[in-house]
Motif scaffolding. Structure first.
Motif, PDB file in Angstrom:
ATOM      1  N   UNK A 257       0.986  -1.093   0.012  1.00 20.04           N
ATOM      2  CA  UNK A 257      -0.061   0.040   0.084  1.00 20.04           C
ATOM      3  C   UNK A 257       0.838   1.396   0.098  1.00 20.04           C
ATOM      4  N   UNK A 258       1.902   1.219   1.052  1.00 23.82           N
ATOM      5  CA  UNK A 258       2.827   2.497   1.103  1.00 23.82           C
ATOM      6  C   UNK A 258       3.673   2.605  -0.219  1.00 23.82           C
ATOM      7  N   UNK A 259       3.906   1.468  -0.891  1.00 22.91           N
ATOM      8  CA  UNK A 259       4.917   1.625  -2.185  1.00 22.91           C
ATOM      9  C   UNK A 259       4.070   2.136  -3.279  1.00 22.91           C
ATOM     10  N   UNK A 260       2.994   2.141  -3.553  1.00 18.07           N
ATOM     11  CA  UNK A 260       2.155   2.178  -4.682  1.00 18.07           C
ATOM     12  C   UNK A 260       2.836   3.421  -5.724  1.00 18.07           C
ATOM     13  N   UNK A 261       3.135   4.526  -5.068  1.00 16.78           N
ATOM     14  CA  UNK A 261       3.708   5.579  -6.042  1.00 16.78           C
ATOM     15  C   UNK A 261       5.147   5.512  -6.251  1.00 16.78           C
ATOM     16  N   UNK A 262       5.890   4.593  -5.703  1.00 15.14           N
ATOM     17  CA  UNK A 262       7.254   4.891  -5.428  1.00 15.14           C
ATOM     18  C   UNK A 262       8.147   4.444  -6.868  1.00 15.14           C
ATOM     19  N   UNK A 263       9.011   5.272  -7.178  1.00 16.79           N
ATOM     20  CA  UNK A 263       9.847   4.988  -8.314  1.00 16.79           C
ATOM     21  C   UNK A 263      11.131   4.023  -8.011  1.00 16.79           C
ATOM     22  N   UNK A 264      11.730   4.458  -6.609  1.00 15.86           N
ATOM     23  CA  UNK A 264      12.917   3.647  -6.382  1.00 15.86           C
ATOM     24  C   UNK A 264      12.803   3.553  -4.714  1.00 15.86           C
ATOM     25  N   UNK A 265      13.041   2.057  -4.320  1.00 14.47           N
ATOM     26  CA  UNK A 265      12.960   1.877  -2.969  1.00 14.47           C
ATOM     27  C   UNK A 265      14.184   1.713  -2.368  1.00 14.47           C
ATOM     28  N   UNK A 266      14.505   2.225  -1.353  1.00 14.97           N
ATOM     29  CA  UNK A 266      15.600   2.110  -0.438  1.00 14.97           C
ATOM     30  C   UNK A 266      15.449   1.580   0.836  1.00 14.97           C
ATOM     31  N   UNK A 267      16.152   0.444   1.299  1.00 19.09           N
ATOM     32  CA  UNK A 267      15.879  -0.154   2.362  1.00 19.09           C
ATOM     33  C   UNK A 267      17.067  -0.263   3.519  1.00 19.09           C
TER      34      UNK A 267
END
Length: 213
Positions: free
Chosen positions: A63-73
């Motif tokens: 749900x939180x990731x829906x609009x992300x272009x890049x994910x950083x963990x």
């Protein structure tokens, strides 16, 4: 304008990265963490979305990731692979591709000599999860950058060299600001360091262990 999702957003390097992205770019940020009240300083920032959640809850991450272009963990712990598998599953479900994550020196069995022996003795309980994480990400089909910092300092400096797995570690330490700088630069140029495992260390810090031990 790029949309960045930062997982484990209260971590020290994540907070340095967040401030640089807000100060130096027009990117928008989704900051995902347990107890989002810890980042209440961003409540009124219209470029920041705070999400209170557990990264192991794949539905919440999706749900939180829906609009992300890049994910950083910016995650860690002896179940890092479990946490990361949830993130990878969420990325598959949402069709996301570009992934950066913080790992550790030793995650690729790349630290040799006396320093390698010392490192295994100090963080050996954590390294199996980092190694499982490296393996699952490499097989995930995502476009990833694994970031393997040397032992971390709080020094107010950006001073580091990048190292391949084959090069091992020439240095024993690196500042958190340096690690955040590397992540910042890759986020700004996501076509760099693709499907790469990158070690970070400050030149001139070679030894059997970091200087403060």
């Amino acid at each position: 304008m790029t949309k960045i999702m930062i997982l484990g957003a209260h971590g020290a390097m994540a907070r340095i990265l967040t401030d640089r992205l807000l100060n130096e770019t027009t990117d928008t940020l989704t900051l995902f963490l347990r107890d989002a009240a810890r980042l209440s300083q961003y409540d009124d920032n219209d470029r920041v979305t705070l999400v209170d959640g557990d990264v192991r809850d794949t539905v919440a991450v999706v749900k939180a990731m829906a609009d992300a272009d890049i994910v950083y963990a910016n995650l860690g712990g002896q179940d890092l692979d479990v946490q990361t598998q949830s993130v990878v599953d969420a990325m598959h479900q949402t069709g996301k591709q570009r992934f950066l994550y913080i790992s550790s020196l030793g995650a690729q069995n790349e630290v040799g000599g006396k320093f390698g022996e010392w490192n295994e003795g100090m963080i050996g309980a954590y390294l199996p999860a980092f190694r499982r994480t490296a393996d699952l990400v490499a097989k995930s089909g995502l476009t990833y950058t694994e970031i393997r910092p040397a032992w971390l300092t709080n020094n107010d400096e950006v001073d580091y060299e990048t190292l391949t797995v084959a090069e091992g570690f020439k240095g024993t330490e690196v500042s958190r600001r340096s690690v955040a700088d590397f992540a910042f630069n890759v986020i700004q140029a996501p076509d760099t360091f693709q499907n790469a495992s990158v070690g970070l260390a400050k030149a001139g810090t070679a030894g059997d262990q970091p200087s403060w031990f």
